[in-house]
Design a protein around this motif. Sequence first.
Motif, mmCIF file in Angstrom:
data_model
loop_
_atom_site.group_PDB
_atom_site.id
_atom_site.type_symbol
_atom_site.label_atom_id
_atom_site.label_comp_id
_atom_site.label_asym_id
_atom_site.label_seq_id
_atom_site.Cartn_x
_atom_site.Cartn_y
_atom_site.Cartn_z
ATOM 1 N N LYS A 32 0.815 -1.212 0.000
ATOM 2 C CA LYS A 32 0.000 0.000 0.000
ATOM 3 C C LYS A 32 0.856 1.272 0.000
ATOM 4 O O LYS A 32 0.338 2.375 -0.171
ATOM 5 C CB LYS A 32 -0.928 0.027 1.214
ATOM 6 N N PHE A 33 2.172 1.125 0.174
ATOM 7 C CA PHE A 33 3.016 2.304 0.368
ATOM 8 C C PHE A 33 2.977 3.291 -0.802
ATOM 9 O O PHE A 33 2.878 4.496 -0.596
ATOM 10 C CB PHE A 33 4.467 1.923 0.671
ATOM 11 N N ASN A 34 3.077 2.824 -2.032
ATOM 12 C CA ASN A 34 3.112 3.755 -3.176
ATOM 13 C C ASN A 34 1.864 4.628 -3.234
ATOM 14 O O ASN A 34 1.945 5.823 -3.540
ATOM 15 C CB ASN A 34 3.317 3.011 -4.493
ATOM 16 N N GLU A 35 0.702 4.053 -2.931
ATOM 17 C CA GLU A 35 -0.536 4.833 -2.903
ATOM 18 C C GLU A 35 -0.500 5.864 -1.773
ATOM 19 O O GLU A 35 -0.900 7.015 -1.965
ATOM 20 C CB GLU A 35 -1.738 3.916 -2.675
ATOM 21 N N ILE A 36 -0.047 5.440 -0.608
ATOM 22 C CA ILE A 36 0.040 6.335 0.549
ATOM 23 C C ILE A 36 1.003 7.475 0.245
ATOM 24 O O ILE A 36 0.703 8.648 0.496
ATOM 25 C CB ILE A 36 0.472 5.562 1.809
ATOM 26 N N TYR A 37 2.153 7.136 -0.309
ATOM 27 C CA TYR A 37 3.158 8.146 -0.653
ATOM 28 C C TYR A 37 2.585 9.191 -1.600
ATOM 29 O O TYR A 37 2.747 10.397 -1.406
ATOM 30 C CB TYR A 37 4.387 7.470 -1.259
ATOM 31 N N ALA A 38 1.889 8.741 -2.635
ATOM 32 C CA ALA A 38 1.332 9.662 -3.628
ATOM 33 C C ALA A 38 0.339 10.630 -2.984
ATOM 34 O O ALA A 38 0.366 11.831 -3.255
ATOM 35 C CB ALA A 38 0.662 8.879 -4.758
ATOM 36 N N VAL A 39 -0.516 10.128 -2.129
ATOM 37 C CA VAL A 39 -1.525 10.967 -1.477
ATOM 38 C C VAL A 39 -0.862 11.958 -0.518
ATOM 39 O O VAL A 39 -1.221 13.138 -0.477
ATOM 40 C CB VAL A 39 -2.552 10.079 -0.731
ATOM 41 N N LEU A 40 0.108 11.488 0.263
ATOM 42 C CA LEU A 40 0.780 12.379 1.212
ATOM 43 C C LEU A 40 1.602 13.447 0.497
ATOM 44 O O LEU A 40 1.640 14.597 0.928
ATOM 45 C CB LEU A 40 1.660 11.572 2.164
ATOM 46 N N GLU A 41 2.245 13.078 -0.596
ATOM 47 C CA GLU A 41 3.040 14.052 -1.345
ATOM 48 C C GLU A 41 2.151 15.185 -1.873
ATOM 49 O O GLU A 41 2.512 16.358 -1.804
ATOM 50 C CB GLU A 41 3.777 13.370 -2.496
ATOM 51 N N LYS A 42 0.976 14.843 -2.352
ATOM 52 C CA LYS A 42 0.039 15.851 -2.859
ATOM 53 C C LYS A 42 -0.572 16.690 -1.745
ATOM 54 O O LYS A 42 -1.052 17.792 -1.998
ATOM 55 C CB LYS A 42 -1.087 15.178 -3.645
ATOM 56 N N GLY B 283 0.800 18.224 0.728
ATOM 57 C CA GLY B 283 1.566 19.375 1.158
ATOM 58 C C GLY B 283 2.320 19.209 2.464
ATOM 59 O O GLY B 283 2.769 20.191 3.042
ATOM 60 N N ILE B 284 2.489 17.978 2.929
ATOM 61 C CA ILE B 284 3.273 17.787 4.154
ATOM 62 C C ILE B 284 4.721 18.203 3.904
ATOM 63 O O ILE B 284 5.183 18.225 2.770
ATOM 64 C CB ILE B 284 3.230 16.322 4.658
ATOM 65 N N GLY B 285 5.438 18.507 4.987
ATOM 66 C CA GLY B 285 6.804 18.997 4.859
ATOM 67 C C GLY B 285 7.814 17.953 4.452
ATOM 68 O O GLY B 285 8.872 18.285 3.929
ATOM 69 N N GLY B 286 7.533 16.698 4.671
ATOM 70 C CA GLY B 286 8.448 15.627 4.320
ATOM 71 C C GLY B 286 8.139 14.377 5.116
ATOM 72 O O GLY B 286 7.256 14.379 5.985
ATOM 73 N N MET B 287 8.857 13.321 4.827
ATOM 74 C CA MET B 287 8.662 12.060 5.546
ATOM 75 C C MET B 287 9.941 11.248 5.505
ATOM 76 O O MET B 287 10.791 11.441 4.636
ATOM 77 C CB MET B 287 7.507 11.254 4.958
ATOM 78 N N ALA C 230 4.853 17.038 12.000
ATOM 79 C CA ALA C 230 3.737 17.869 11.550
ATOM 80 C C ALA C 230 3.341 18.889 12.611
ATOM 81 O O ALA C 230 3.478 18.643 13.808
ATOM 82 C CB ALA C 230 2.536 16.985 11.229
ATOM 83 N N ASP C 231 2.817 20.026 12.145
ATOM 84 C CA ASP C 231 2.178 20.989 13.035
ATOM 85 C C ASP C 231 0.877 20.375 13.536
ATOM 86 O O ASP C 231 0.301 19.499 12.888
ATOM 87 C CB ASP C 231 1.855 22.283 12.283
ATOM 88 N N GLU C 232 0.403 20.888 14.662
ATOM 89 C CA GLU C 232 -0.845 20.384 15.258
ATOM 90 C C GLU C 232 -1.990 20.360 14.238
ATOM 91 O O GLU C 232 -2.753 19.410 14.183
ATOM 92 C CB GLU C 232 -1.252 21.265 16.440
ATOM 93 N N PHE C 233 -2.102 21.419 13.431
ATOM 94 C CA PHE C 233 -3.232 21.528 12.505
ATOM 95 C C PHE C 233 -3.161 20.526 11.356
ATOM 96 O O PHE C 233 -4.159 20.288 10.679
ATOM 97 C CB PHE C 233 -3.362 22.961 11.957
ATOM 98 N N GLN C 234 -1.994 19.923 11.105
ATOM 99 C CA GLN C 234 -1.843 18.960 10.009
ATOM 100 C C GLN C 234 -2.118 17.519 10.418
ATOM 101 O O GLN C 234 -2.353 16.668 9.567
ATOM 102 C CB GLN C 234 -0.415 19.004 9.462
ATOM 103 N N VAL C 235 -2.051 17.239 11.715
ATOM 104 C CA VAL C 235 -2.059 15.855 12.186
ATOM 105 C C VAL C 235 -3.315 15.103 11.768
ATOM 106 O O VAL C 235 -3.231 13.997 11.232
ATOM 107 C CB VAL C 235 -1.854 15.799 13.718
ATOM 108 N N ASP C 236 -4.488 15.665 12.007
ATOM 109 C CA ASP C 236 -5.727 14.959 11.656
ATOM 110 C C ASP C 236 -5.791 14.649 10.166
ATOM 111 O O ASP C 236 -6.206 13.559 9.762
ATOM 112 C CB ASP C 236 -6.957 15.770 12.073
ATOM 113 N N LYS C 237 -5.372 15.600 9.338
ATOM 114 C CA LYS C 237 -5.385 15.397 7.887
ATOM 115 C C LYS C 237 -4.446 14.259 7.493
ATOM 116 O O LYS C 237 -4.813 13.381 6.711
ATOM 117 C CB LYS C 237 -4.967 16.689 7.182
#
Length: 100
Positions: free
Chosen positions: A12-22, A24-28, A53-60
């Motif tokens: 499932k990683f490639n799908e997760i990576y694609a969604v997270l990259e889009k 706007g997270i700072g990195g992983m 992540a900042d507090e406001f990003q965590v839920d997303k």
Amino acid sequence: MKKVEAIVRKEKFNEIYAVLEKSGIGGMTVSEVKGFGRHRNGLKDKIKIEIYADEFQVDKVVDLIRQVARTGTTGDGKIAIFNMENLYRIRTGEQGAGAI
């Protein structure tokens, strides 16, 4: 600031990576790991994702990972949230949210 740590199915990683990259997270940071859960059915290959992540990003971030990683069967993985006291960017000396 928080650290989001997710252990997910390798397939499932490639799908997760694609969604997270889009998103706007700072990195992983990504590691290949092995583990087993409650059912003790042997060590399985997994991927560990670490995100600051900042507090406001965590839920997303958590919602995106849960939506994409879920198959509904045993072994989908875990997500943990850790409080962070501080974070430093080595190259620039920035700290806190600016270092994410």
